[in-house]
Design a protein around this motif. Structure first.
Motif, PDB file in Angstrom:
ATOM      1  N   VAL A 114       0.849  -1.203   0.000  1.00 17.17           N
ATOM      2  CA  VAL A 114       0.000   0.000   0.000  1.00 17.17           C
ATOM      3  C   VAL A 114       0.881   1.249   0.000  1.00 17.17           C
ATOM      4  O   VAL A 114       0.603   2.224  -0.708  1.00 17.17           O
ATOM      5  CB  VAL A 114      -0.974  -0.009   1.197  1.00 17.17           C
ATOM      6  CG1 VAL A 114      -1.695   1.322   1.333  1.00 17.17           C
ATOM      7  CG2 VAL A 114      -1.969  -1.155   1.048  1.00 17.17           C
ATOM      8  N   GLY A 115       1.967   1.220   0.780  1.00 16.70           N
ATOM      9  CA  GLY A 115       2.880   2.363   0.820  1.00 16.70           C
ATOM     10  C   GLY A 115       3.498   2.655  -0.535  1.00 16.70           C
ATOM     11  O   GLY A 115       3.603   3.823  -0.937  1.00 16.70           O
ATOM     12  N   VAL A 116       3.896   1.616  -1.251  1.00  9.73           N
ATOM     13  CA  VAL A 116       4.489   1.820  -2.580  1.00  9.73           C
ATOM     14  C   VAL A 116       3.456   2.346  -3.564  1.00  9.73           C
ATOM     15  O   VAL A 116       3.755   3.207  -4.391  1.00  9.73           O
ATOM     16  CB  VAL A 116       5.147   0.519  -3.095  1.00  9.73           C
ATOM     17  CG1 VAL A 116       5.471   0.607  -4.569  1.00  9.73           C
ATOM     18  CG2 VAL A 116       6.408   0.240  -2.309  1.00  9.73           C
ATOM     19  N   MET A 117       2.235   1.847  -3.477  1.00  8.62           N
ATOM     20  CA  MET A 117       1.191   2.356  -4.375  1.00  8.62           C
ATOM     21  C   MET A 117       0.958   3.847  -4.110  1.00  8.62           C
ATOM     22  O   MET A 117       0.823   4.635  -5.044  1.00  8.62           O
ATOM     23  CB  MET A 117      -0.107   1.569  -4.202  1.00  8.62           C
ATOM     24  CG  MET A 117      -0.026   0.085  -4.580  1.00  8.62           C
ATOM     25  SD  MET A 117       0.560  -0.224  -6.264  1.00  8.62           S
ATOM     26  CE  MET A 117       2.217  -0.821  -5.955  1.00  8.62           C
ATOM     27  N   ALA A 118       0.928   4.235  -2.836  1.00  3.18           N
ATOM     28  CA  ALA A 118       0.778   5.656  -2.492  1.00  3.18           C
ATOM     29  C   ALA A 118       1.977   6.453  -2.981  1.00  3.18           C
ATOM     30  O   ALA A 118       1.833   7.576  -3.482  1.00  3.18           O
ATOM     31  CB  ALA A 118       0.610   5.813  -0.977  1.00  3.18           C
ATOM     32  N   MET A 119       3.156   5.863  -2.874  1.00  2.00           N
ATOM     33  CA  MET A 119       4.371   6.531  -3.310  1.00  2.00           C
ATOM     34  C   MET A 119       4.341   6.798  -4.818  1.00  2.00           C
ATOM     35  O   MET A 119       4.702   7.885  -5.274  1.00  2.00           O
ATOM     36  CB  MET A 119       5.569   5.656  -2.952  1.00  2.00           C
ATOM     37  CG  MET A 119       6.895   6.230  -3.331  1.00  2.00           C
ATOM     38  SD  MET A 119       8.204   5.051  -2.970  1.00  2.00           S
ATOM     39  CE  MET A 119       7.930   3.830  -4.246  1.00  2.00           C
ATOM     40  N   VAL A 120       3.895   5.832  -5.595  1.00  2.00           N
ATOM     41  CA  VAL A 120       3.822   6.019  -7.048  1.00  2.00           C
ATOM     42  C   VAL A 120       2.814   7.123  -7.385  1.00  2.00           C
ATOM     43  O   VAL A 120       3.068   7.966  -8.254  1.00  2.00           O
ATOM     44  CB  VAL A 120       3.463   4.691  -7.762  1.00  2.00           C
ATOM     45  CG1 VAL A 120       3.133   4.910  -9.227  1.00  2.00           C
ATOM     46  CG2 VAL A 120       4.611   3.702  -7.616  1.00  2.00           C
ATOM     47  N   LEU A 121       1.698   7.144  -6.674  1.00  2.00           N
ATOM     48  CA  LEU A 121       0.717   8.206  -6.885  1.00  2.00           C
ATOM     49  C   LEU A 121       1.317   9.571  -6.537  1.00  2.00           C
ATOM     50  O   LEU A 121       1.169  10.532  -7.291  1.00  2.00           O
ATOM     51  CB  LEU A 121      -0.537   7.937  -6.045  1.00  2.00           C
ATOM     52  CG  LEU A 121      -1.625   8.999  -6.116  1.00  2.00           C
ATOM     53  CD1 LEU A 121      -2.194   9.099  -7.527  1.00  2.00           C
ATOM     54  CD2 LEU A 121      -2.730   8.694  -5.122  1.00  2.00           C
ATOM     55  N   LEU A 122       2.012   9.651  -5.414  1.00  2.00           N
ATOM     56  CA  LEU A 122       2.659  10.905  -5.020  1.00  2.00           C
ATOM     57  C   LEU A 122       3.714  11.334  -6.027  1.00  2.00           C
ATOM     58  O   LEU A 122       3.873  12.524  -6.304  1.00  2.00           O
ATOM     59  CB  LEU A 122       3.297  10.768  -3.637  1.00  2.00           C
ATOM     60  CG  LEU A 122       2.357  10.845  -2.461  1.00  2.00           C
ATOM     61  CD1 LEU A 122       3.097  10.489  -1.176  1.00  2.00           C
ATOM     62  CD2 LEU A 122       1.744  12.224  -2.348  1.00  2.00           C
ATOM     63  N   TYR A 123       4.442  10.376  -6.564  1.00  2.00           N
ATOM     64  CA  TYR A 123       5.463  10.670  -7.564  1.00  2.00           C
ATOM     65  C   TYR A 123       4.858  11.461  -8.718  1.00  2.00           C
ATOM     66  O   TYR A 123       5.417  12.450  -9.180  1.00  2.00           O
ATOM     67  CB  TYR A 123       6.070   9.359  -8.067  1.00  2.00           C
ATOM     68  CG  TYR A 123       6.926   9.492  -9.302  1.00  2.00           C
ATOM     69  CD1 TYR A 123       8.194  10.037  -9.235  1.00  2.00           C
ATOM     70  CD2 TYR A 123       6.454   9.066 -10.546  1.00  2.00           C
ATOM     71  CE1 TYR A 123       8.979  10.163 -10.360  1.00  2.00           C
ATOM     72  CE2 TYR A 123       7.240   9.176 -11.677  1.00  2.00           C
ATOM     73  CZ  TYR A 123       8.501   9.720 -11.584  1.00  2.00           C
ATOM     74  OH  TYR A 123       9.268   9.848 -12.702  1.00  2.00           O
ATOM     75  N   TRP A 124       3.711  11.014  -9.153  1.00  2.00           N
ATOM     76  CA  TRP A 124       3.069  11.704 -10.261  1.00  2.00           C
ATOM     77  C   TRP A 124       2.483  13.042  -9.822  1.00  2.00           C
ATOM     78  O   TRP A 124       2.629  14.047 -10.504  1.00  2.00           O
ATOM     79  CB  TRP A 124       1.986  10.822 -10.878  1.00  2.00           C
ATOM     80  CG  TRP A 124       1.376  11.479 -12.067  1.00  2.00           C
ATOM     81  CD1 TRP A 124       1.929  11.627 -13.300  1.00  2.00           C
ATOM     82  CD2 TRP A 124       0.112  12.129 -12.117  1.00  2.00           C
ATOM     83  NE1 TRP A 124       1.081  12.322 -14.119  1.00  2.00           N
ATOM     84  CE2 TRP A 124      -0.050  12.638 -13.411  1.00  2.00           C
ATOM     85  CE3 TRP A 124      -0.906  12.324 -11.200  1.00  2.00           C
ATOM     86  CZ2 TRP A 124      -1.176  13.333 -13.807  1.00  2.00           C
ATOM     87  CZ3 TRP A 124      -2.042  13.008 -11.594  1.00  2.00           C
ATOM     88  CH2 TRP A 124      -2.153  13.499 -12.885  1.00  2.00           C
ATOM     89  N   LEU A 125       1.846  13.075  -8.647  1.00  2.00           N
ATOM     90  CA  LEU A 125       1.200  14.301  -8.186  1.00  2.00           C
ATOM     91  C   LEU A 125       2.180  15.427  -7.893  1.00  2.00           C
ATOM     92  O   LEU A 125       1.937  16.582  -8.248  1.00  2.00           O
ATOM     93  CB  LEU A 125       0.365  14.026  -6.933  1.00  2.00           C
ATOM     94  CG  LEU A 125      -0.909  13.208  -7.127  1.00  2.00           C
ATOM     95  CD1 LEU A 125      -1.541  12.883  -5.780  1.00  2.00           C
ATOM     96  CD2 LEU A 125      -1.891  13.948  -8.020  1.00  2.00           C
ATOM     97  N   ILE A 126       3.281  15.115  -7.221  1.00  2.00           N
ATOM     98  CA  ILE A 126       4.199  16.179  -6.813  1.00  2.00           C
ATOM     99  C   ILE A 126       5.241  16.512  -7.871  1.00  2.00           C
ATOM    100  O   ILE A 126       5.875  17.554  -7.790  1.00  2.00           O
ATOM    101  CB  ILE A 126       4.925  15.843  -5.494  1.00  2.00           C
ATOM    102  CG1 ILE A 126       5.815  14.618  -5.651  1.00  2.00           C
ATOM    103  CG2 ILE A 126       3.948  15.688  -4.361  1.00  2.00           C
ATOM    104  CD1 ILE A 126       6.630  14.275  -4.432  1.00  2.00           C
ATOM    105  N   GLY A 127       5.398  15.638  -8.840  1.00  2.00           N
ATOM    106  CA  GLY A 127       6.463  15.830  -9.800  1.00  2.00           C
ATOM    107  C   GLY A 127       6.073  16.554 -11.067  1.00  2.00           C
ATOM    108  O   GLY A 127       6.903  16.738 -11.943  1.00  2.00           O
TER     109      GLY A 127
END
Length: 198
Positions: free
Chosen positions: A51-64
């Motif tokens: 779940v943490g990695v899935m959130a991380m991938v989403l954040l990668y796109w959102l913040i980048g």
């Protein structure tokens, strides 16, 4: 492994994945190393790390401020993670979507312990109960939630200090999210905050 607990291994590999994901657009070998790290998270069997990695991938796109192509690549990585879980029959992770939580004995036992700890926190919210490992040993309890454990041990002030470990670096990183280090701090903080839930 590096650590005896598969969840700890999952968190470790999640942080390695965050490192390589935050450096996408740099060296050509960063993507394969990210995918290898992602595979190691899957093989750890840690649902929390998943779940943490899935959130991380989403954040990668959102913040980048990523392009549509980079979004497609991020979504492909998530889809690949699901495919790995299904192909290799990693049942512990697939229980996230195949099992009713209210029928899962592990989940129900955690809820029971969390309720007991919550009641004890309410009895001593300012100073907590101290480290007091013996209590857990004698009762045969495992908190399985770092937030509750901090509040139980050190009261609400201790919980707030613990939250500061995630929130302060994240706040600072949001101010510099255009930089690789800022993105890495945000993604790593998200992984750690999620993994502290259970």
């Amino acid at each position: 492994g590096t650590m005896g607990n598969p969840n700890n291994n999952g968190v470790l590999w999640s942080l390695v994945a965050a490192y390589f994901l935050s450096r996408q657009g740099g060296k050509i070998y960063h993507l394969p190393l990210f995918l290898i790290s992602l595979a190691m998270v899957m093989l750890s069997g840690s649902r929390t790390a998943f779940v943490g990695v899935m959130a991380m991938v989403l954040l990668y796109w959102l913040i980048g401020r990523r392009s549509a192509g980079q979004l497609a690549l991020s979504l492909a990585a998530v889809a690949l993670a699901f495919v790995v879980v299904v192909i290799f029959n990693i049942q512990y992770i697939s229980m996230l979507w195949t099992t009713d939580l209210m029928e899962n004995p592990s989940w129900l036992a955690r809820l029971e312990v969390w309720d007991q700890l919550r009641e004890m926190i309410l009895r001593s919210p300012l100073i907590g109960h101290g480290p007091n490992k013996e209590f857990f040993y004698q009762q045969g309890l495992y908190s399985e939630n770092e937030y509750l454990l901090m509040a139980w041990r050190y009261g609400i002030p201790g919980l707030l200090m613990y939250l500061g470990l995630f929130l302060i670096p994240t706040y600072q990183a949001l101010r510099s999210r255009g930089y690789e280090t800022g993105r890495l701090v945000i993604m790593a903080s998200a992984v750690m905050a999620i993994s502290a839930l259970t």
